[in-house]
Design a protein around this motif. Structure first.
Motif, mmCIF file in Angstrom:
data_model
loop_
_atom_site.group_PDB
_atom_site.id
_atom_site.type_symbol
_atom_site.label_atom_id
_atom_site.label_comp_id
_atom_site.label_asym_id
_atom_site.label_seq_id
_atom_site.Cartn_x
_atom_site.Cartn_y
_atom_site.Cartn_z
ATOM 1 N N LEU A 1 0.810 -1.219 0.000
ATOM 2 C CA LEU A 1 0.000 0.000 0.000
ATOM 3 C C LEU A 1 0.843 1.269 0.000
ATOM 4 O O LEU A 1 0.309 2.373 -0.092
ATOM 5 N N GLY A 2 2.150 1.104 0.135
ATOM 6 C CA GLY A 2 3.017 2.279 0.126
ATOM 7 C C GLY A 2 3.176 2.933 1.469
ATOM 8 O O GLY A 2 3.603 4.078 1.575
ATOM 9 N N ILE A 3 2.840 2.186 2.538
ATOM 10 C CA ILE A 3 3.030 2.715 3.891
ATOM 11 C C ILE A 3 4.391 2.245 4.383
ATOM 12 O O ILE A 3 4.599 1.059 4.616
ATOM 13 N N GLY A 4 5.316 3.188 4.552
ATOM 14 C CA GLY A 4 6.657 2.832 4.996
ATOM 15 C C GLY A 4 7.088 3.671 6.176
ATOM 16 O O GLY A 4 6.484 4.685 6.501
ATOM 17 N N GLU A 5 8.141 3.243 6.824
ATOM 18 C CA GLU A 5 8.678 3.973 7.956
ATOM 19 C C GLU A 5 9.555 5.121 7.454
ATOM 20 O O GLU A 5 10.469 4.912 6.662
ATOM 21 N N GLU A 6 9.260 6.346 7.908
ATOM 22 C CA GLU A 6 10.070 7.499 7.534
ATOM 23 C C GLU A 6 10.104 8.450 8.719
ATOM 24 O O GLU A 6 9.077 8.950 9.158
ATOM 25 N N ASN A 7 11.297 8.682 9.247
ATOM 26 C CA ASN A 7 11.446 9.520 10.440
ATOM 27 C C ASN A 7 10.578 9.010 11.580
ATOM 28 O O ASN A 7 9.951 9.782 12.306
ATOM 29 N N ASN A 8 10.543 7.667 11.707
ATOM 30 C CA ASN A 8 9.785 7.013 12.777
ATOM 31 C C ASN A 8 8.284 7.283 12.679
ATOM 32 O O ASN A 8 7.551 7.066 13.640
ATOM 33 N N GLU A 9 7.794 7.729 11.532
ATOM 34 C CA GLU A 9 6.363 7.931 11.336
ATOM 35 C C GLU A 9 5.944 7.192 10.075
ATOM 36 O O GLU A 9 6.700 7.075 9.127
#
Length: 389
Positions: free
Chosen positions: A41-49
């Motif tokens: 779905l394109g949900i990834g970890e970025e800057n802990n968010e």
């Protein structure tokens, strides 16, 4: 249609995939866990968010019971993202606990099917979910087109507003903050020759598209009307005649507008005005006194004929005139007298235009809130000029 199957049991994935293929749904993606689903779905970890990315998934078949993270928790995470929350999620579960099923629906699931999977039931629920998704997508596209058109219309409407004038004896500026994309307020001014200037501010009844269309009609005839008739009484009478030519059959609401129109003669130091039901303008004179333009007649468009008594005010020395629509006084509690006192206090002082101060005072909402009316302030600075020797 692109369908995502999420299940940690390979056998269940094979069964659902084969059912879908036989029904000609061949664009199928699979994931064995909630985390794999997030990647698809394109949900990834970025800057802990968690950061969403664009997704082309049209439907999710999500197993309720999975290791590490169950379907209910995974569903609630997907619902946090605006670009993913409209993807229908059908829970696939062997649990017959109505409390758990209700919890899944509360988490954002649109439907559920139970194991062992019944082919007819599964396909019926999938077709329903996809049909609803198509309808939602159509409405979103239509709404986006409407918003784009409204923004373009607002740009056109803003283009008809008069730019500032800074002549030696006469300056005029304005700030305008519409309550919606399209607005019902209009300000305009025109040099009339021999040191004279015509200034008009109007406030159309109502808000939104209908009011803005009426306002644009007035804008289309305003320049010709002002430059041809000049005299305040004749200008307002002509605008009334033009506006009443818009006969709308079976209209449920009678549209009208308030307006204040004045002609400033900088050579004769004279102001002629007509106030057609508009909030009274305030004239701050060089000696500190304030003259209120409060002699009013009925608004424009209510009647075929208007009984108008034009007014004349003479001045000397520097000064400034504040014209405004009633949206400017909405924040002031109390009657018109209290609102007038508030404006007289806040608008007094220097005659020169200070846009930053006026912006901060009247137009910068500290607390975001839905405004009920457009806000407009027109500021006219009158300079006495250099005395002839």
């Amino acid at each position: 249609m692109r369908i995502l199957i999420v299940d940690d049991n390979p056998t269940n994935v094979i069964i659902i995939r084969e059912i879908l293929k036989k029904e000609n749904y061949r664009d199928i993606v699979t994931a064995s866990s909630a985390m794999e689903m997030f990647e698809v779905l394109g949900i990834g970890e970025e800057n802990n968010e968690l950061r969403p990315k664009p997704s082309d998934i049209d439907l999710i078949l999500l197993d309720m019971m999975m290791p590490e993270m169950d379907g209910i928790e995974a569903c609630s995470i997907v619902q946090k993202f605006e670009n993913l929350k409209d993807i229908p999620i059908i829970m696939v579960t062997a649990i017959g606990d109505s409390k758990k099923l209700a919890e899944a629906l509360d988490a954002g699931a649109s439907d559920y099917v139970t194991k062992p999977i019944n082919k007819v039931e599964l396909m019926a629920r999938i077709r329903l979910a996809l049909r609803l998704k198509q309808e939602k997508d159509w409405h979103k596209e239509r709404d986006q087109r409407i918003q784009d058109e409204l923004k373009l219309a607002a740009m056109v409407q803003n283009a008809v507003l008069s730019p500032a004038i800074e002549d030696p004896l006469f300056h005029v500026n304005a700030i305008y903050k519409p309550s919606f994309e399209l607005a019902g307020d209009l300000y305009s001014w025109y040099p009339l020759g021999e040191g004279r200037y015509g200034v008009l501010l109007l406030d159309m009844m109502g808000h939104g598209i209908s009011s803005s269309l009426f306002t644009m009609f007035i804008a289309s005839v305003l320049k010709d009307t002002v430059t041809t008739y000049v005299d305040p009484e004749k200008v307002i009478q002509e605008l009334n005649r033009r506006f009443n030519q818009l006969h709308l059959e079976k209209q449920l609401v009678q549209y009208y507008f308030t307006a204040i129109y004045l002609v400033v003669d900088t050579r004769m130091k004279r102001i002629d005005y007509v106030n057609a039901g508009h909030p009274p303008a305030l004239f701050f004179r060089h000696d500190g006194s304030v003259t209120t333009f409060d002699s009013v007649c009925c608004p424009v468009g209510l009647f075929d004929k208007m009984d108008i008594e034009p007014q004349t005010i003479h001045y000397e020395g520097d000064g400034h005139i504040a014209l405004y629509t009633d949206g400017l006084t909405e924040a002031v509690q109390g009657d018109q007298e209290m609102q007038q006192a508030f404006l007289k206090e806040k608008l007094a002082g220097s005659h020169q235009w200070d846009e930053a101060s006026m912006q901060a005072l009247f137009f910068d909402d500290e607390i975001p809130q839905e405004r009920d009316d457009d806000k407009c302030l027109v500021w006219i600075t009158l300079n006495k000029g250099v005395e002839a020797e």
